[in-house]
Motif scaffolding. Sequence first.
Motif, PDB file in Angstrom:
ATOM      1  N   ASN A   3      -2.795   1.373   1.060  1.00  0.00           N
ATOM      2  CA  ASN A   3      -3.412   0.175   0.490  1.00  0.00           C
ATOM      3  C   ASN A   3      -4.708  -0.204   1.175  1.00  0.00           C
ATOM      4  OD1 ASN A   3      -1.792  -0.368  -1.616  1.00  0.00           O
ATOM      5  ND2 ASN A   3      -0.321  -1.596  -0.414  1.00  0.00           N
ATOM      6  N   VAL A   4      -4.679  -0.221   2.487  1.00  0.00           N
ATOM      7  CA  VAL A   4      -5.875  -0.621   3.237  1.00  0.00           C
ATOM      8  C   VAL A   4      -7.051   0.277   2.868  1.00  0.00           C
ATOM      9  CG1 VAL A   4      -6.903  -0.572   5.540  1.00  0.00           C
ATOM     10  CG2 VAL A   4      -4.731  -1.733   5.173  1.00  0.00           C
ATOM     11  N   ILE A   5      -6.763   1.561   2.706  1.00  0.00           N
ATOM     12  CA  ILE A   5      -7.849   2.500   2.435  1.00  0.00           C
ATOM     13  C   ILE A   5      -8.311   2.429   0.981  1.00  0.00           C
ATOM     14  CG2 ILE A   5      -8.380   4.955   2.228  1.00  0.00           C
ATOM     15  CD1 ILE A   5      -6.716   5.387   4.766  1.00  0.00           C
ATOM     16  N   VAL A   6      -7.346   2.417   0.067  1.00  0.00           N
ATOM     17  CA  VAL A   6      -7.682   2.536  -1.346  1.00  0.00           C
ATOM     18  C   VAL A   6      -8.270   1.248  -1.921  1.00  0.00           C
ATOM     19  CG1 VAL A   6      -6.667   2.917  -3.625  1.00  0.00           C
ATOM     20  CG2 VAL A   6      -6.054   4.393  -1.717  1.00  0.00           C
ATOM     21  N   ASN A   7      -7.865   0.111  -1.337  1.00  0.00           N
ATOM     22  CA  ASN A   7      -8.329  -1.190  -1.802  1.00  0.00           C
ATOM     23  C   ASN A   7      -9.818  -1.295  -1.970  1.00  0.00           C
ATOM     24  OD1 ASN A   7      -6.486  -2.943  -2.514  1.00  0.00           O
ATOM     25  ND2 ASN A   7      -6.050  -3.733  -0.450  1.00  0.00           N
ATOM     26  N   ASN A   8     -10.532  -0.649  -1.089  1.00  0.00           N
ATOM     27  CA  ASN A   8     -11.967  -0.895  -1.042  1.00  0.00           C
ATOM     28  C   ASN A   8     -12.744   0.415  -0.949  1.00  0.00           C
ATOM     29  OD1 ASN A   8     -14.067  -2.594  -1.110  1.00  0.00           O
ATOM     30  ND2 ASN A   8     -13.813  -3.417   0.966  1.00  0.00           N
ATOM     31  N   VAL A   9     -12.225   1.430  -1.628  1.00  0.00           N
ATOM     32  CA  VAL A   9     -12.827   2.761  -1.534  1.00  0.00           C
ATOM     33  C   VAL A   9     -14.331   2.696  -1.789  1.00  0.00           C
ATOM     34  CG1 VAL A   9     -13.047   4.927  -2.833  1.00  0.00           C
ATOM     35  CG2 VAL A   9     -10.846   4.224  -1.968  1.00  0.00           C
TER      36      VAL A   9
ATOM     37  N   LEU B  99     -10.179   0.925   9.765  1.00  0.00           N
ATOM     38  CA  LEU B  99      -8.842   1.041  10.324  1.00  0.00           C
ATOM     39  C   LEU B  99      -8.674   0.181  11.568  1.00  0.00           C
ATOM     40  CD1 LEU B  99      -8.077   4.834   9.855  1.00  0.00           C
ATOM     41  CD2 LEU B  99      -7.410   2.896   8.429  1.00  0.00           C
ATOM     42  N   SER B 100      -9.744   0.138  12.378  1.00  0.00           N
ATOM     43  CA  SER B 100      -9.570  -0.612  13.620  1.00  0.00           C
ATOM     44  C   SER B 100      -9.545  -2.116  13.359  1.00  0.00           C
ATOM     45  CB  SER B 100     -10.636  -0.216  14.644  1.00  0.00           C
ATOM     46  OG  SER B 100     -11.671  -1.146  14.657  1.00  0.00           O
ATOM     47  N   ASN B 101     -10.098  -2.532  12.205  1.00  0.00           N
ATOM     48  CA  ASN B 101     -10.114  -3.964  11.889  1.00  0.00           C
ATOM     49  C   ASN B 101      -8.807  -4.467  11.310  1.00  0.00           C
ATOM     50  OD1 ASN B 101     -12.574  -4.565  12.787  1.00  0.00           O
ATOM     51  ND2 ASN B 101     -13.622  -4.385  10.825  1.00  0.00           N
ATOM     52  N   SER B 102      -7.963  -3.559  10.873  1.00  0.00           N
ATOM     53  CA  SER B 102      -6.723  -4.003  10.243  1.00  0.00           C
ATOM     54  C   SER B 102      -5.541  -3.448  11.026  1.00  0.00           C
ATOM     55  CB  SER B 102      -6.691  -3.498   8.796  1.00  0.00           C
ATOM     56  OG  SER B 102      -5.375  -3.169   8.440  1.00  0.00           O
ATOM     57  N   SER B 103      -4.564  -4.288  11.267  1.00  0.00           N
ATOM     58  CA  SER B 103      -3.400  -3.751  11.966  1.00  0.00           C
ATOM     59  C   SER B 103      -2.267  -3.515  10.972  1.00  0.00           C
ATOM     60  CB  SER B 103      -2.959  -4.710  13.068  1.00  0.00           C
ATOM     61  OG  SER B 103      -2.870  -6.008  12.541  1.00  0.00           O
ATOM     62  N   ASP B 104      -2.441  -4.093   9.760  1.00  0.00           N
ATOM     63  CA  ASP B 104      -1.433  -3.956   8.704  1.00  0.00           C
ATOM     64  C   ASP B 104      -1.003  -2.521   8.470  1.00  0.00           C
ATOM     65  OD1 ASP B 104      -1.233  -6.531   8.159  1.00  0.00           O
ATOM     66  OD2 ASP B 104      -2.128  -6.471   6.136  1.00  0.00           O
ATOM     67  N   TRP B 105      -1.992  -1.653   8.466  1.00  0.00           N
ATOM     68  CA  TRP B 105      -1.715  -0.289   8.009  1.00  0.00           C
ATOM     69  C   TRP B 105      -0.748   0.461   8.913  1.00  0.00           C
ATOM     70  CZ3 TRP B 105      -2.990   3.946  11.004  1.00  0.00           C
ATOM     71  CH2 TRP B 105      -3.939   3.746  12.010  1.00  0.00           C
ATOM     72  N   HIS B 106      -0.561  -0.051  10.133  1.00  0.00           N
ATOM     73  CA  HIS B 106       0.361   0.637  11.050  1.00  0.00           C
ATOM     74  C   HIS B 106       1.807   0.585  10.553  1.00  0.00           C
ATOM     75  CE1 HIS B 106      -2.395   1.543  14.325  1.00  0.00           C
ATOM     76  NE2 HIS B 106      -2.965   0.376  14.099  1.00  0.00           N
ATOM     77  N   LYS B 107       2.107  -0.416   9.719  1.00  0.00           N
ATOM     78  CA  LYS B 107       3.498  -0.633   9.310  1.00  0.00           C
ATOM     79  C   LYS B 107       4.128   0.619   8.713  1.00  0.00           C
ATOM     80  CE  LYS B 107       2.898  -5.491   8.227  1.00  0.00           C
ATOM     81  NZ  LYS B 107       2.522  -6.236   7.015  1.00  0.00           N
ATOM     82  N   ASN B 108       3.513   1.120   7.671  1.00  0.00           N
ATOM     83  CA  ASN B 108       4.051   2.334   7.048  1.00  0.00           C
ATOM     84  C   ASN B 108       2.991   3.001   6.173  1.00  0.00           C
ATOM     85  OD1 ASN B 108       3.998   0.994   4.477  1.00  0.00           O
ATOM     86  ND2 ASN B 108       5.814  -0.139   5.193  1.00  0.00           N
ATOM     87  N   VAL B 109       3.350   4.137   5.614  1.00  0.00           N
ATOM     88  CA  VAL B 109       2.356   4.880   4.826  1.00  0.00           C
ATOM     89  C   VAL B 109       1.804   4.045   3.677  1.00  0.00           C
ATOM     90  CG1 VAL B 109       1.902   7.002   3.556  1.00  0.00           C
ATOM     91  CG2 VAL B 109       3.578   7.003   5.345  1.00  0.00           C
ATOM     92  N   ASN B 110       2.667   3.224   3.060  1.00  0.00           N
ATOM     93  CA  ASN B 110       2.177   2.465   1.913  1.00  0.00           C
ATOM     94  C   ASN B 110       1.091   1.471   2.288  1.00  0.00           C
ATOM     95  OD1 ASN B 110       3.802   3.814   0.185  1.00  0.00           O
ATOM     96  ND2 ASN B 110       5.491   2.323   0.312  1.00  0.00           N
TER      97      ASN B 110
END
Length: 308
Positions: free
Chosen positions: A274-280, A259-270
Amino acid sequence: MDNTKKIIQDFLTDIKNNPTKIFGLIYPYILLVGLAVGIFYLYKINYIEESTIPPSLPAASQSKDLPLIMPSESVSGDISSLTTPTPDLINKGKSLFTASCVACHGANGKGDGVAAAALNPKPRNFTSKEGWINGPKLSGIYKTLSEGITGSAMVAFSNFSPADKFALAQYIRKTFVPDPPQDTPDDISNLVQTFHLGEKQKNPGQIPIKDAMILAANDNETKYEDILNVLKNIANDSQPGAEIFAKVTNNKMKALITLSNSSDWHKNVNTFVNVIVNNVNQDGFNGNVYDLSKSDWNVFYNYMNKFF
Ligand code: HEC
């Protein structure tokens, strides 16, 4: 009989005159031996495979990693609990004494350990009232262990914690010293002042090497402590978001790094999903993420947003 002799003689002369013939004669024999070795190998192949040493990983990768330790503040030697000779302290003192002191002071505390003969001055005989420099009060023994005794083999045991030193002092007084003298309140408050006991200490915490390597590989200099702090906050939290976090992670540290490496996820729940599920499984999160309902995701998203 003569006939046989003649045949052999002819044969030998023949070879003498034409030595290359010998190869023709030996050839079938070599072929047979080769065949026999081959058959033997096939016959034993299972055994040969079994006795081959399997490749193994180097020992380092099998050894245990450092445990994760949260940063914390502790009061160094909360000494009120250390000035009473509880069975726990005495037991701890005994094992420390056996490991670090017996060689000189002897198992009976008489200063007659195996190393004592070579020493001058001799190690203190705890059972005698003679010769004490700092004395057998708690404060005296504590001082001895902290500073050592100059000009003797009694060195300072500065790697021992305050609790270790009190445990040793308690054990020695209880086990060896006859009528051990009590510390006055002044003795204790001097001790506290001299050795800065009871002061707050910051323990920086520690992360497993494998996680440190992920951090390093991600060029995450600043984040080490931040992430540990987030981890600590979540661990101490009983909010639904914290429960979800515990359920959907297989490596909490890694999950937070993701989470700390990506800032994308702050945009919205979707984007968060994505950030989490992409690389489970590789990103510190586990398959339980697939069980989260829409409202779980919302709770989780809002919760994690508080930390980053
Ligand atoms: C290498 C030998 C050695 C080891 C190991 C050692 N000591 Fe000593 N210790 C001595 C000697 C020698 C003296 C006496 C020093 C003197 O008389 O100047 C002494 C003295 C002492 C005294 C008496 C101090 C006083 O007030 O006179 C205490 C208490 C003591 N040791 C505790 C310990 C404890 C506890 C340990 C283990 C953590 C320990 N020692 C390990 C050699 C050793």
